[in-house]
Scaffold this motif. Structure first.
Motif, PDB file in Angstrom:
ATOM      1  N   ALA A   1       0.785  -1.196   0.040  1.00 47.51           N
ATOM      2  CA  ALA A   1       0.021  -0.005  -0.251  1.00 47.51           C
ATOM      3  C   ALA A   1       0.820   1.269   0.067  1.00 47.51           C
ATOM      4  CB  ALA A   1      -0.907  -0.200   1.386  1.00 47.51           C
ATOM      5  N   PRO A   2       1.667   1.516  -0.864  1.00 43.60           N
ATOM      6  CA  PRO A   2       2.661   2.694  -0.963  1.00 43.60           C
ATOM      7  C   PRO A   2       1.843   3.842  -0.911  1.00 43.60           C
ATOM      8  CG  PRO A   2       2.312   1.686  -3.350  1.00 43.60           C
ATOM      9  CD  PRO A   2       1.547   0.774  -2.310  1.00 43.60           C
ATOM     10  N   GLY A   3       0.748   4.116  -1.493  1.00 45.46           N
ATOM     11  CA  GLY A   3       0.096   5.554  -1.290  1.00 45.46           C
ATOM     12  C   GLY A   3      -0.253   5.952   0.204  1.00 45.46           C
ATOM     13  N   LEU A   4      -0.774   4.727   1.061  1.00 51.46           N
ATOM     14  CA  LEU A   4      -1.265   4.981   2.299  1.00 51.46           C
ATOM     15  C   LEU A   4       0.244   5.211   3.125  1.00 51.46           C
ATOM     16  CD1 LEU A   4      -3.139   5.299   4.467  1.00 51.46           C
ATOM     17  CD2 LEU A   4      -3.547   2.682   4.657  1.00 51.46           C
ATOM     18  N   LYS A   5       1.296   4.369   2.827  1.00 54.63           N
ATOM     19  CA  LYS A   5       2.391   4.508   3.574  1.00 54.63           C
ATOM     20  C   LYS A   5       3.066   5.898   3.232  1.00 54.63           C
ATOM     21  CE  LYS A   5       3.513  -0.573   3.722  1.00 54.63           C
ATOM     22  NZ  LYS A   5       4.306  -1.623   3.170  1.00 54.63           N
ATOM     23  N   THR A   6       3.241   6.210   2.243  1.00 49.96           N
ATOM     24  CA  THR A   6       3.728   7.442   1.591  1.00 49.96           C
ATOM     25  C   THR A   6       2.919   8.874   2.865  1.00 49.96           C
ATOM     26  OG1 THR A   6       4.255   7.171  -0.395  1.00 49.96           O
ATOM     27  CG2 THR A   6       3.894   9.489   0.097  1.00 49.96           C
ATOM     28  N   LEU A   7       1.732   8.502   2.921  1.00 50.39           N
ATOM     29  CA  LEU A   7       0.841   9.625   3.422  1.00 50.39           C
ATOM     30  C   LEU A   7       1.415   9.353   5.206  1.00 50.39           C
ATOM     31  CD1 LEU A   7      -1.455  11.665   3.616  1.00 50.39           C
ATOM     32  CD2 LEU A   7      -3.022   9.607   3.925  1.00 50.39           C
ATOM     33  N   LEU A   8       1.290   8.140   5.534  1.00 55.94           N
ATOM     34  CA  LEU A   8       1.842   7.976   7.151  1.00 55.94           C
ATOM     35  C   LEU A   8       3.199   8.466   7.414  1.00 55.94           C
ATOM     36  CD1 LEU A   8      -0.005   4.545   7.438  1.00 55.94           C
ATOM     37  CD2 LEU A   8      -0.618   6.521   8.657  1.00 55.94           C
ATOM     38  N   TYR A   9       4.026   8.040   6.498  1.00 49.91           N
ATOM     39  CA  TYR A   9       5.403   8.480   6.909  1.00 49.91           C
ATOM     40  C   TYR A   9       5.575  10.196   6.841  1.00 49.91           C
ATOM     41  CZ  TYR A   9       7.489   3.778   6.500  1.00 49.91           C
ATOM     42  OH  TYR A   9       7.895   2.647   7.064  1.00 49.91           O
ATOM     43  N   THR A  10       5.008  10.734   5.931  1.00 50.42           N
ATOM     44  CA  THR A  10       4.779  12.227   5.863  1.00 50.42           C
ATOM     45  C   THR A  10       4.428  12.806   7.014  1.00 50.42           C
ATOM     46  OG1 THR A  10       4.716  11.847   3.461  1.00 50.42           O
ATOM     47  CG2 THR A  10       4.330  14.310   4.405  1.00 50.42           C
ATOM     48  N   ASN A  11       2.985  12.250   7.656  1.00 52.52           N
ATOM     49  CA  ASN A  11       2.356  12.747   8.614  1.00 52.52           C
ATOM     50  C   ASN A  11       3.447  12.651   9.925  1.00 52.52           C
ATOM     51  OD1 ASN A  11       0.206  13.505   7.327  1.00 52.52           O
ATOM     52  ND2 ASN A  11      -1.014  11.563   7.703  1.00 52.52           N
ATOM     53  N   LEU A  12       3.992  11.659   9.972  1.00 51.14           N
ATOM     54  CA  LEU A  12       5.139  11.268  11.108  1.00 51.14           C
ATOM     55  C   LEU A  12       6.136  12.145  11.203  1.00 51.14           C
ATOM     56  CD1 LEU A  12       5.089   7.338  11.290  1.00 51.14           C
ATOM     57  CD2 LEU A  12       4.705   8.872  13.038  1.00 51.14           C
ATOM     58  N   GLY A  13       6.443  12.496   9.756  1.00 51.49           N
ATOM     59  CA  GLY A  13       7.572  13.712   9.693  1.00 51.49           C
ATOM     60  C   GLY A  13       7.128  15.064  10.048  1.00 51.49           C
ATOM     61  N   LYS A  14       5.753  15.482   9.565  1.00 52.68           N
ATOM     62  CA  LYS A  14       5.435  16.466  10.300  1.00 52.68           C
ATOM     63  C   LYS A  14       5.132  16.608  11.844  1.00 52.68           C
ATOM     64  CE  LYS A  14       1.869  18.384   7.958  1.00 52.68           C
ATOM     65  NZ  LYS A  14       0.636  18.317   7.089  1.00 52.68           N
ATOM     66  N   SER A  15       4.773  15.317  12.306  1.00 49.20           N
ATOM     67  CA  SER A  15       4.514  15.258  13.749  1.00 49.20           C
ATOM     68  C   SER A  15       6.139  15.517  14.323  1.00 49.20           C
ATOM     69  CB  SER A  15       4.046  14.238  14.070  1.00 49.20           C
ATOM     70  OG  SER A  15       2.926  13.842  13.761  1.00 49.20           O
ATOM     71  N   SER A  16       6.795  14.857  13.908  1.00 52.16           N
ATOM     72  CA  SER A  16       8.420  15.116  14.330  1.00 52.16           C
ATOM     73  C   SER A  16       8.944  16.428  14.467  1.00 52.16           C
ATOM     74  CB  SER A  16       9.326  14.184  13.520  1.00 52.16           C
ATOM     75  OG  SER A  16       8.936  12.705  13.929  1.00 52.16           O
ATOM     76  N   VAL A  17       8.592  17.328  13.340  1.00 52.37           N
ATOM     77  CA  VAL A  17       9.021  18.599  13.012  1.00 52.37           C
ATOM     78  C   VAL A  17       8.344  19.354  14.210  1.00 52.37           C
ATOM     79  CG1 VAL A  17       8.789  20.741  11.698  1.00 52.37           C
ATOM     80  CG2 VAL A  17       9.396  18.687  10.611  1.00 52.37           C
ATOM     81  N   LEU A  18       6.929  19.094  14.570  1.00 56.72           N
ATOM     82  CA  LEU A  18       6.221  19.827  15.483  1.00 56.72           C
ATOM     83  C   LEU A  18       6.791  19.413  16.901  1.00 56.72           C
ATOM     84  CD1 LEU A  18       2.698  19.436  14.488  1.00 56.72           C
ATOM     85  CD2 LEU A  18       3.896  21.471  14.299  1.00 56.72           C
ATOM     86  N   ARG A  19       7.450  18.416  16.951  1.00 59.10           N
ATOM     87  CA  ARG A  19       8.206  18.037  18.646  1.00 59.10           C
ATOM     88  C   ARG A  19       9.748  18.393  18.246  1.00 59.10           C
ATOM     89  NH1 ARG A  19       6.210  11.798  18.959  1.00 59.10           N
ATOM     90  NH2 ARG A  19       6.492  12.076  21.231  1.00 59.10           N
ATOM     91  N   GLU A  20      10.092  19.163  17.145  1.00 55.99           N
ATOM     92  CA  GLU A  20      11.320  19.532  17.152  1.00 55.99           C
ATOM     93  C   GLU A  20      12.297  18.415  17.139  1.00 55.99           C
ATOM     94  OE1 GLU A  20      12.120  22.676  19.877  1.00 55.99           O
ATOM     95  OE2 GLU A  20      10.648  24.050  19.057  1.00 55.99           O
TER      96      GLU A  20
END
Length: 535
Positions: A190-209
């Motif tokens: 499920a590459p599309g869903l995995k892309t979305l999830l990894y990107t959302n995790l990246g954004k969350s990590s940015v918010l957590r610095e």
């Protein structure tokens, strides 16, 4: 918010894009079943909603009438679901939610397998109307159902939606659901869903610095994307990645990823919000890197996209207002028609009774006079409501224009400050001249007195307000008059502070001073109500 929609939106079994409208209309004319009429009319309305809105409304009315005449609660509920889908495609989410809730009154007590699609749609509608608590409530419900079916992709999709709903409230919960989604589909293609999830995790990590973790997640997201099949998704990931590098002042990487995002979006979505953000990062990265020529070029591109999006945003807002007003007006007209139909029926009955005896004639006359008076009152009330609705619409347009113009002015002022800094650092005369040219154009755009325009539009809507106000209180200053106008529009202190650029406390203090000038000594007297008495 990027929601991974678990299901085709709103009961797609009703629709088939290949069905010809003309054949559906022929079938509609031949059937006598109210249930079948409702089904066919809903199909026709759905097919026409994109190209011929007036005809679509006509068939929506036929479908509603047929659904009610069918005496079937299920047919009426399904009608509301289709109406919700049509208005969702128009972006009118308030109307969508209203119709879904009406449908839910029928499906509420049905087995979970029958109402689960509707609950998914309700979760999405609540998320789109910024009611995150309700969205999470329904996502939890459908997650429980999907858990029994053991479909990992659907479970992961719902977990991703729940993570997004938690993102603004609790980052730890948000990250928990994103990781849970990845665990569910770790062995699934499920590459599309995995892309979305990894990107959302990246954004969350940015918010957590946690920038190292963010880089890792963005790299994994990029590896999941096939550029041939998902170019726009790749551009989105590049854009989020470049923003991280800009924050860390890793300018070369910020330029590399934002430029790749811009190049992709130039071909697939040149005037999108994603493109606007990518170009903004690119010109800021060039500026900080000292490459002022590329900074200026990309800044000009940023302004072109901004102007285009502002125009499109205004068009969409106006379209939504028109759709909502049409929807409310249609309900009022239908109610009046039902009242009129009832009145005609009662008149007929009374007429028949009048033929039987003189007493019946007197009774008919008395009842007719009473009913006519009631109808006149209803008509007068309807006209008053219509005038009030028109005034509220004009007030909303007035407030919206003021906020848009104020926000635009603030953006231009910030940009002018950036341009001055760029000019001081630029060493080429051509670049300095280009910056001066852009600055003059922006200054010309901000030269208009926004408050003069606001007061001119306000007087067009409320013609006698200022005249009556000054007649009673001649000592008011222009600022006092302006505050009176904003309070007349029934705005809160917070909303006024957003328009004027002041703090909420400053606005509260101004309101207190105004009460003294207006000689309002009774603390129970509402200031906005008092000002409304001037017209």
């Amino acid at each position: 918010m990027k929601l991974w929609l678990l299901l085709p939106f709103f009961f797609t079994q009703f629709f088939n894009a290949q069905i010809q409208v003309t054949s559906l209309i022929d079938s509609l004319s031949q059937t006598s079943s109210n249930q079948e009429k409702a089904r066919l009319s809903m199909l026709i309305a759905s097919e026409l909603s994109g190209d011929d809105w007036t005809r679509a409304l006509h068939y929506i009315e036929i479908a509603e009438k047929s659904a009610k005449n069918s005496k079937s609660d299920k047919v009426l509920a399904d009608f509301h679901i289709v109406v919700a889908e049509i208005y969702a495609e128009k972006g009118a989410w308030d109307i969508t939610l209203e119709n879904l809730l009406q449908a839910f009154t029928y499906y509420r007590d049905k087995p979970l397998k029958d109402r689960y699609r509707l609950e998914n749609d309700l979760a999405i509608a609540y998320a789109e109307t910024q009611n995150q608590e309700k969205a999470l409530e329904y996502f939890h419900k459908i997650y429980g159902y999907e858990h029994t079916r053991k479909n990992p992709v659907n479970l992961a999709s719902i977990s991703n939606n729940m993570g997004l709903a938690w993102m603004e409230k609790d980052l730890d919960s948000s990250v928990f659901y994103f990781n849970k989604s990845l665990e569910l589909i770790k062995d699934v293609d499920a590459p599309g869903l995995k892309t979305l999830l990894y990107t959302n995790l990246g954004k969350s990590s940015v918010l957590r610095e946690d920038y190292d973790a963010a880089k890792n997640y963005f790299h994994q997201a990029i590896r999941q994307v096939d550029p041939k099949d998902s170019a726009e998704d790749l551009a989105w990931v590049y854009g989020e990645f470049s923003e991280l590098f800009l924050k860390n002042r890793n300018l070369d990487s910020a330029i590399y990823y934002s430029r790749n995002a811009v190049d992709i979006l130039d071909t697939v979505a040149p005037y999108s919000l994603e493109q606007l953000q990518a170009v903004k990062i690119l010109y800021k990265a060039y500026q900080k890197n000292g490459n002022f020529e590329n900074a200026v070029n990309n800044f000009e591109k940023f302004m072109v996209i901004t102007d285009s999006l502002n125009l499109e945003d205004k068009r969409i807002k106006v379209q939504k207002l028109i759709l909502e007003e049409e929807y409310r007006t249609k309900d009022k007209i239908r109610e009046l028609e039902e009242n009129e139909s009832r009145a005609n029926f009662y008149t007929l009955i009374t007429g028949l009774i009048a033929l039987l005896s003189i007493l019946g004639i007197f009774a008919y006359r008395f009842w007719s006079k009473f009913k006519r008076t009631e109808l006149e009152k209803q008509l007068a009330s309807s006209k008053q409501n219509e005038l009030r609705s028109n005034l509220e619409l004009k007030n909303k347009e007035l407030i919206g224009k003021a906020m848009i113009e104020m926000h635009r002015s603030e953006i231009i002022e910030d940009i002018l400050k950036d341009l001055k800094e760029i000019k001081l650092k630029a060493d080429k005369k051509e670049i300095q001249q280009a910056i001066d040219y852009i600055g003059k154009r922006l200054q010309r755009d901000t030269s208009t007195n926004l408050w003069d325009e606001f007061e001119l539009r306000f007087e067009q809507v409320h013609e006698s307000f200022y005249k009556n106000l000054i007649k009673t209180h001649p000592d008011l200053t222009p600022k006092d008059k302006r505050l009176c106008a904003l309070l007349k529009l029934n705005l809160t202190s917070k909303e006024i502070s957003q328009i004027t650029g002041q703090t909420t406390k400053t606005v509260e203090n101004a309101r207190t001073r105004l009460r003294k000038k207006l000689d309002i000594t009774n603390s129970q007297t509402d200031l906005s109500t008092y000002l409304s008495s001037f017209g």
